[in-house]
Design a protein around this motif. Structure first.
Motif, PDB file in Angstrom:
ATOM      1  N   PHE A 102     -43.826 -14.113  78.203  1.00 26.90           N
ATOM      2  CA  PHE A 102     -44.627 -14.785  77.796  1.00 26.90           C
ATOM      3  C   PHE A 102     -44.202 -16.529  78.210  1.00 26.90           C
ATOM      4  O   PHE A 102     -45.176 -17.179  78.660  1.00 26.90           O
ATOM      5  N   LEU A 103     -43.061 -16.794  78.011  1.00 29.69           N
ATOM      6  CA  LEU A 103     -42.599 -18.213  78.012  1.00 29.69           C
ATOM      7  C   LEU A 103     -42.589 -18.618  79.460  1.00 29.69           C
ATOM      8  O   LEU A 103     -42.685 -19.911  79.784  1.00 29.69           O
ATOM      9  N   SER A 104     -42.297 -17.627  80.433  1.00 29.99           N
ATOM     10  CA  SER A 104     -42.571 -17.917  81.678  1.00 29.99           C
ATOM     11  C   SER A 104     -43.851 -18.498  82.200  1.00 29.99           C
ATOM     12  O   SER A 104     -43.873 -19.379  83.219  1.00 29.99           O
ATOM     13  N   LEU A 105     -44.831 -18.275  81.437  1.00 23.45           N
ATOM     14  CA  LEU A 105     -46.226 -18.838  81.688  1.00 23.45           C
ATOM     15  C   LEU A 105     -46.561 -20.128  81.248  1.00 23.45           C
ATOM     16  O   LEU A 105     -47.433 -20.817  81.841  1.00 23.45           O
ATOM     17  N   VAL A 106     -45.964 -20.510  80.073  1.00 25.04           N
ATOM     18  CA  VAL A 106     -46.419 -21.423  79.422  1.00 25.04           C
ATOM     19  C   VAL A 106     -45.349 -22.941  79.581  1.00 25.04           C
ATOM     20  O   VAL A 106     -44.221 -22.804  78.848  1.00 25.04           O
ATOM     21  N   ASP A 107     -45.736 -23.865  80.146  1.00 31.57           N
ATOM     22  CA  ASP A 107     -45.014 -25.186  80.390  1.00 31.57           C
ATOM     23  C   ASP A 107     -44.629 -25.887  79.272  1.00 31.57           C
ATOM     24  O   ASP A 107     -45.653 -25.972  78.156  1.00 31.57           O
ATOM     25  N   ASN A 239     -51.541 -19.970  83.462  1.00 32.22           N
ATOM     26  CA  ASN A 239     -50.887 -20.679  82.719  1.00 32.22           C
ATOM     27  C   ASN A 239     -51.402 -21.434  81.407  1.00 32.22           C
ATOM     28  O   ASN A 239     -51.158 -22.397  80.958  1.00 32.22           O
ATOM     29  N   GLY A 240     -52.676 -20.739  81.472  1.00 30.60           N
ATOM     30  CA  GLY A 240     -53.527 -21.674  80.085  1.00 30.60           C
ATOM     31  C   GLY A 240     -54.692 -22.589  80.696  1.00 30.60           C
ATOM     32  O   GLY A 240     -54.120 -23.105  81.902  1.00 30.60           O
ATOM     33  N   ALA A 241     -55.360 -23.169  79.851  1.00 26.11           N
ATOM     34  CA  ALA A 241     -56.289 -24.009  80.077  1.00 26.11           C
ATOM     35  C   ALA A 241     -55.381 -25.397  80.243  1.00 26.11           C
ATOM     36  O   ALA A 241     -55.762 -26.381  80.742  1.00 26.11           O
ATOM     37  N   GLN A 242     -54.356 -25.415  79.449  1.00 30.47           N
ATOM     38  CA  GLN A 242     -53.529 -26.379  79.384  1.00 30.47           C
ATOM     39  C   GLN A 242     -53.004 -26.980  80.775  1.00 30.47           C
ATOM     40  O   GLN A 242     -52.744 -28.097  81.034  1.00 30.47           O
ATOM     41  N   LYS A 243     -52.702 -25.692  81.670  1.00 26.86           N
ATOM     42  CA  LYS A 243     -52.156 -26.001  82.873  1.00 26.86           C
ATOM     43  C   LYS A 243     -53.484 -26.794  83.960  1.00 26.86           C
ATOM     44  O   LYS A 243     -53.092 -27.602  84.697  1.00 26.86           O
ATOM     45  N   LYS A 244     -54.572 -26.041  83.529  1.00 28.02           N
ATOM     46  CA  LYS A 244     -55.902 -26.368  84.512  1.00 28.02           C
ATOM     47  C   LYS A 244     -55.973 -27.844  84.319  1.00 28.02           C
ATOM     48  O   LYS A 244     -56.518 -28.579  85.206  1.00 28.02           O
ATOM     49  N   PHE A 245     -55.969 -28.312  83.018  1.00 32.00           N
ATOM     50  CA  PHE A 245     -56.127 -29.606  82.533  1.00 32.00           C
ATOM     51  C   PHE A 245     -54.851 -30.527  82.551  1.00 32.00           C
ATOM     52  O   PHE A 245     -54.742 -31.954  82.029  1.00 32.00           O
TER      53      PHE A 245
END
Ligand SMILES: Cc1ncc(COP(=O)(O)O)c(C=O)c1O
Length: 441
Positions: A102-107, A239-245
């Protein structure tokens, strides 16, 4: 299509289960009268009810089943894991494997705590923010419709029976893309707001760098910036909308599609804040998400299998592609029938919803009911237009054809009056203070 057995079961469900369902969004009052099916199984994007009716489902486990029902790679991981036991008196090694995956996905996220539902993950985020800042108030984005079953949120809705006034007063509001409303909120409660909570995105794109400006405002005022990725996670971007934005929150909360329908959610974020729930500090201890079932091994297995499948199969791209085909098809049908001001698809194609407006172009629950009635008759369950990885081109084409037929009836109802076509009472908004008249109860 008949709903004989479902209609018989409705009384039994409501006699034994308050509301007849375990989520208000699944309630009888959300469906046309006499057309609220009880489900016996699902496969891919299709489900079957107790009367043997088959539907293509859009909504898909309240957005949690993003890959499809009984999806083989996830199912196999879960059943394999079940053979080794579900829960022990010490952590199972699969918890670390799941945390790393999971943590590999979230910056910018250093630690993660898993639990069973999104509301609890958000509760954990709020508790950490309160402990970290020593403040009580929560700043909530009131443009977003739902965050939690817990009092801090439900106390802000019209359905706030049973919630003490003192708790209701701990939540303050601001609006999406309205930085001035957030500035006002902070100015009205100086030094009192522990955190700001919002979904990164809904229907309107962040305007004028809204997310980054809000985060700065939040930090300037000493509050924690929390993004709720319950819906956006595993849909907007891997990686979530957080990555997108391109924004890194202090904490973020995840759930829904994380386990492809299995019960797993996550609270993640910066070590400095997350560690307050841990053993490596000398501050006051924070009781962070400690639950009997929080680390059920097969839910961990579901999440690991889901994440790996996403990484290996361009799931996000397919959600956008299939969602776009659906949107284009519905909009063509709507345009062809001159209904585009009435029935239109909204939101990103990976997770869209639709409008149902009346003859005066006003949002209408009656026309929503009619649309659902006519689509259900034709084998579609469509409280929204949420796509999954399992919706094939053929499924989408069949859906669009049936929607076209349903819209022909919609058009006649606009011209001749809805009473002539609507076969029962209207669907009801969940957020109402009293149970309105429900003739089928
Ligand atoms: C944006 C958002 N946050 C949080 C939640 C709460 O999640 P759960 O139902 O798993 O408690 C939901 C549920 O629909 C949601 O839509």
């Amino acid at each position: 299509m008949e709903f004989k057995e479902s209609n018989r079961l409705r009384k039994e469900f409501n006699d034994r289960i308050p509301g007849g369902a375990h989520t208000y969004a699944k309630g009888d009052d959300q469906f046309p009268e006499g057309m609220a099916p009880y489900i016996v199984r699902g496969k891919g994007c299709r489900i079957w009810d107790v009367d043997g009716n088959e539907f293509i489902e859009y909504g898909i486990g309240l957005r949690s089943v993003s890959l499809g029902h009984a999806f083989e790679p996830v199912l196999k991981a879960v059943t394999d894991q079940l053979r080794f036991g579900a829960n022990f008196g010490r952590p199972s090694t699969i918890e670390l494997e799941c945390a790393e995956e999971f943590l590999s996905l979230v910056d910018g996220a250093d630690m993660v705590k898993f639990c069973k539902n999104g509301s609890d993950a958000l509760d954990g985020a709020i508790k950490l923010a309160r402990a970290y800042t020593g403040r009580d108030l929560v700043g909530m984005c009131a443009s977003h419709p739902f965050f939690s079953v817990h009092d801090w949120f439900i106390g802000t809705t019209p359905m706030a029976g049973g919630i003490p006034r003192a708790l209701k007063e701990l939540t303050t509001k601001f609006y999406y893309n309205d930085l001035a409303s957030a500035e006002k909120m902070f100015a009205e409660h100086p030094g009192e707001i522990s955190c700001v909570i919002l979904e990164p995105h809904k229907y309107d794109d962040p305007a004028d760098n809204f997310l980054h400006k809000l985060k700065d405002l939040c930090h300037k005022n000493g509050a924690v910036f929390i993004l709720d990725e319950m819906i956006t996670g595993f849909r907007w971007h891997l990686n979530g909308a957080q990555k997108k934005f391109n924004i890194v929150p202090d904490l973020s909360t995840w759930g829904k599609a994380l386990g492809n329908g299995f019960a797993i959610s996550a609270l993640t974020g910066k070590r400095e804040i997350m560690e307050l729930g841990g053993l490596k500090h000398n501050k006051e201890r924070v009781f962070l998400l400690s639950t009997t079932h929080g680390a059920e091994t097969h839910a961990m297995a579901a999440a690991i299998a889901t994440i790996r499948f996403y990484k290996q199969n361009n799931v996000i791209e397919r959600l956008y592609e299939q969602g776009t085909k659906l949107e284009v098809g519905i909009m063509k049908a709507s345009n062809d029938l001159n209904l585009k001001d009435k029935v239109a698809v909204l939101g990103p194609p990976c997770c869209s919803v639709y409008t149902t407006r009346d003859q005066n172009n006003q949002p209408s629950q009656l026309f929503r009911t009619l649309f659902m009635q006519e689509t259900m008759k034709r084998g579609l369950i469509m409280p929204s237009t949420i796509i999954s990885y399992s919706h094939s081109d053929a499924d989408v084409a069949e859906t669009v054809e049936k929607i076209h037929e349903a819209l022909v009836v919609y058009k006649k109802a606009i011209a001749e009056g809805i009473d002539k076509y609507l076969e029962g009472r209207s669907v009801q908004p969940v957020w109402r203070k009293y149970n309105n008249d429900m003739p089928d109860h």
